[in-house]
Design a protein around this motif. Structure first.
Motif, mmCIF file in Angstrom:
data_model
loop_
_atom_site.group_PDB
_atom_site.id
_atom_site.type_symbol
_atom_site.label_atom_id
_atom_site.label_comp_id
_atom_site.label_asym_id
_atom_site.label_seq_id
_atom_site.Cartn_x
_atom_site.Cartn_y
_atom_site.Cartn_z
ATOM 1 N N GLN A 17 57.972 78.390 83.245
ATOM 2 C CA GLN A 17 59.084 78.599 84.170
ATOM 3 C C GLN A 17 60.204 77.588 83.917
ATOM 4 N N LEU A 18 59.829 76.325 83.702
ATOM 5 C CA LEU A 18 60.820 75.294 83.442
ATOM 6 C C LEU A 18 61.576 75.584 82.144
ATOM 7 N N GLY A 19 60.845 75.975 81.118
ATOM 8 C CA GLY A 19 61.485 76.295 79.847
ATOM 9 C C GLY A 19 62.511 77.406 79.983
ATOM 10 N N ASP A 20 62.144 78.479 80.670
ATOM 11 C CA ASP A 20 63.079 79.587 80.850
ATOM 12 C C ASP A 20 64.303 79.158 81.656
ATOM 13 N N LYS A 21 64.099 78.344 82.687
ATOM 14 C CA LYS A 21 65.236 77.894 83.497
ATOM 15 C C LYS A 21 66.193 77.038 82.678
#
Length: 199
Positions: free
Chosen positions: A59-63
């Motif tokens: 999730q952090l990577g996509d954000k």
């Protein structure tokens, strides 16, 4: 010939060149912002409970990719963690780059190319700080006062639960497993999972 020295780590021209060559091979330009994730750690002695979840890293990577257009690298550890890196890769909408498994000094050279490094409490988290890359260190069962990175640009995010830290020194008192999580089942390791992506 020694090309560079960072807090006791010496990187040769060959090691630094390896990092540059690898970035070119995977399509990362010199102007690209690179953020490294190391989600692993040695799983022995209960240390797997130090890990932030693969879902949160994804999730952090996509954000970060959606918000800032950065390149995300997931990995940096040994081949025993490859399945973890692949899980994060598969969960992400915007696919990250998984670095090759290489010797530690080549890994240090690759980490040095990152503008930011996000990691659970691990040896590679300390390595990133040592080569002067701003590091976000995620702490749950281990007391960051004891061994968190100390560089001014580093940030420690610690679980805010009354049961942490739950590790005890010396380790041999507990037969080698020194992290004693009071939770069982799905909530085991709850301290790390209580750290949100937005933090």
């Amino acid at each position: 010939m020694l090309a560079e020295r960072n807090g006791g780590i010496r990187l040769t021209e060959d090691e630094l060149q390896y990092a540059e060559d690898f970035l070119k091979r995977v399509g990362v330009a010199p102007s690209d912002v690179v953020i490294g994730f190391h989600p692993g750690c040695n799983p022995e002695q209960g240390n797997v409970l130090r890990r932030w979840s693969a879902e949160y890293f994804a999730q952090l990577g996509d954000k970060l990719i959606e918000s800032f257009g950065v390149k995300v690298f997931v990995g940096f550890g040994g081949p025993e963690e490859n399945s973890l890196y692949q899980e994060i890769h598969d969960r992400m909408t915007h696919k990250p780059i998984i670095p090759e498994n290489v010797a530690i000094l080549k890994t240090a050279a690759l980490i040095k190319r990152c503008q930011l490094f996000v990691a659970s409490d691990s040896g590679l988290m300390h390595l990133a700080s040592l080569v002067k890359v701003p590091t976000v260190a995620l702490y749950g069962p281990i007391d960051p006062v004891r061994d968190a990175p100390l560089k001014a640009k580093d940030l420690v995010i610690k679980a805010d639960l009354p049961c942490v830290p739950c590790n005890t020194y010396p380790h041999y008192q507990y037969g080698g497993s020194y992290i004693r999580c009071k939770y069982r089942g799905a909530k085991q390791g709850w301290c790390m999972q209580s750290i949100s992506v937005d933090e």
